[in-house]
Write an enzyme that holds these catalytic residues in place. Structure first.
Site, short mmCIF file in Angstrom:
data_model
loop_
_atom_site.label_atom_id
_atom_site.label_comp_id
_atom_site.label_asym_id
_atom_site.label_seq_id
_atom_site.Cartn_x
_atom_site.Cartn_y
_atom_site.Cartn_z
CB CYS A 136 -6.25 -3.44 10.81
SG CYS A 136 -7.95 -2.84 10.83
CB SER A 196 -0.89 0.03 1.24
OG SER A 196 -1.59 -1.18 1.38
CB ALA A 239 -7.25 4.62 6.68
CB CYS A 275 -10.13 1.55 12.92
SG CYS A 275 -10.11 -0.22 13.12
CD GLN A 329 -2.07 -6.62 4.02
OE1 GLN A 329 -2.00 -6.69 5.24
NE2 GLN A 329 -1.08 -6.16 3.27
CB VAL A 362 15.62 -5.06 0.52
CG1 VAL A 362 16.73 -4.32 1.25
CG2 VAL A 362 15.18 -4.32 -0.73
CE LYS A 407 3.26 -0.78 13.65
NZ LYS A 407 4.14 0.34 13.24
#
Ligand code: FAD
Length: 396
Positions: free
Chosen positions: A163, A13, A308, A340, A45, A80, A305
């Site tokens: 979330c 995202s 949005a 949320c 997700q 990475v 986290k």
């Protein structure tokens, strides 16, 4: 060795939003931006809550990574492994050294399935399920659909998670389904959480406590899931205050696993003491390396986290990175906005939106602390479109 003006770590995202915005805002950056991500799929997700509840198809949440890479941006399909920020390069799994002028770090959060004893062996079958993975999200609906009564446990770990509302959203859907299926009276629904309350923002916590009461859900706070004994259908919790272990029998358990910063970030010079990418909470610039920015779940931004939150972080990274390129002051400030959408049933939702200080920052001209059908539709129908066609394209 390779060199790009801007290297973006992670094509989720955060990474894709920033990549799109940069090449849109500065045409001169076209073909000079690379996204490094090993995954050939990209996931939306937030819809996994509804997939786990049987109200959406998981295929709708998955697209080819190649399809979300913006025009003018290169994709390097590699992981990475190491950062050398003093010399402005990083190293990938395949051994390639990638040099950069500017670096954006957004590899998401790591799910630590192995931190709960017995979980890796148990997950996905016999009533042990989780919405926190594309691979297991169908097992949630399986467990809910096949539930015949008994005890249904919904856990929340003692770590930061993505979330923060998702562990309880699926519980409300399950509870409603149990009622429809006629097994609710024979069922105990338990929210067993390492936290001390239902939500961090008082306004929404007050509303959610009423939902919990109305639905007759039991809460067991300060309980951290440490073991699943699948053979005996036992979940072992540690009481966060007394450190005593408590065994709870389950007939189904939705597990939210512990999470942490990805290991390659933890051991890198970019990490803070807790392992997260160490950025200024307003400018999103790295605290030690000025040509490095961080956003999303892997950052140490002190907010919840969510995708949005990233919608507001991405423009901040874009604007400040471009300012830095032009030797200008970093004026764009992120205020901690996060949101949320708290699904409270099939057709009802409390849309929590708040900032760093846990003050509500609501979008709509009505009280979002009230459960609404319109906000459920927003989540189910509108937000996926906003994500794929707006946010990932750098338009919103
Ligand atoms: P991600 O989108 O997870 O992307 C990280 C990317 O980095 C991945 O593509 C990965 O392959 C890549 N990567 C990993 N390791 C490396 C490496 N070594 N090198 C290069 N690349 C690497 N958010 C909301 O806003 N609303 C909701 O309702 C909501 N509900 C949710 C429900 C569930 C069940 C879940 C799981 C999440 C939910 N979220 C929700 C959270 C949201 O999905 C995340 O906050 C968001 O996707 C984080 O974006 P990100 O870019 O930081 O990480």
């Amino acid at each position: 060795d390779m060199h790009y003006t801007v290297v973006i770590v992670g094509g989720g995202s955060g990474g894709i939003s920033v990549a799109s915005r940069l090449v849109r805002a500065a045409k001169s950056l076209r073909d000079h931006v690379v996204v490094i991500d090993p995954s050939d799929k990209h996931y939306y997700q937030p819809l996994w809550t509804l997939v786990g509840g049987g109200a959406a198809q998981k295929q709708a949440t998955e697209r080819d990574e190649a399809s979300v890479i913006p025009d003018g941006v290169k994709w390097m399909q590699d992981a990475v492994t190491e950062f050398t920020p003093d010399a402005n390069y990083l190293t990938t799994k395949s051994g390639t050294k990638v040099h950069y002028d500017y670096l954006v770090v957004a590899p998401g959060i790591q799910i630590d399935w192995d931190k709960i004893k017995g979980l890796k062996e148990a997950i996905g079958k016999d009533g042990v399920c989780s919405n926190y993975s594309y691979d297991y999200v169908d097992s949630t609906w399986e467990s809910i659909r096949n539930f015949k009564g008994g005890r249904a446990i919904f856990s929340y770990p003692n770590t930061a998670i993505k979330c923060g509302g998702a562990p309880q959203k699926i519980m409300y859907l399950a509870e409603e389904h149990f009622a429809k299926a006629g097994v609710r009276d024979a069922t105990e629904v338990v929210f067993a959480s390492a936290g001390g309350s239902i939500f961090s923002v008082k306004k929404y916590a007050d509303a959610l406590d009423k939902v919990i009461e109305r639905k007759g859900i039991k809460t067991a706070y300060k309980r951290n899931l440490v073991e699943i004994r699948a053979d005996k259908k036992e979940a072992v919790f540690e009481n966060m205050d007394t450190k005593q272990q408590e065994v709870m029998k389950y007939d189904m358990i939705h597990v939210v696993p512990p999470m942490s910063s990805p290991d390659f970030i933890k051991k890198s010079p970019l990490a803070d003491a807790n392992g997260w990418v160490d950025v200024d909470k307003f400018t999103l610039q790295h605290k030690k390396y000025p040509n490095v920015f961080g956003l999303g779940d892997a950052s140490n931004l002190p907010t919840s986290k969510t995708g949005a939150a990233i919608r507001k972080q991405a423009p901040t990274v874009e604007k400040n990175l471009l300012s830095l390129m032009h030797d200008q002051a970093l004026l764009k400030k992120y205020n901690g906005y996060t949101s949320c959408p708290l699904v409270t049933g099939y057709g009802s939702l409390i849309l929590a939106e708040f900032d760093y200080d846990l003050n509500p920052m609501e979008t709509f001209p009505f009280d979002q602390g009230v459960e609404r059908f319109s906000m459920y539709l927003l989540k189910k129908e509108l937000l996926p479109v906003v994500y794929w066609d707006g946010m990932l394209k750098g338009l919103l």
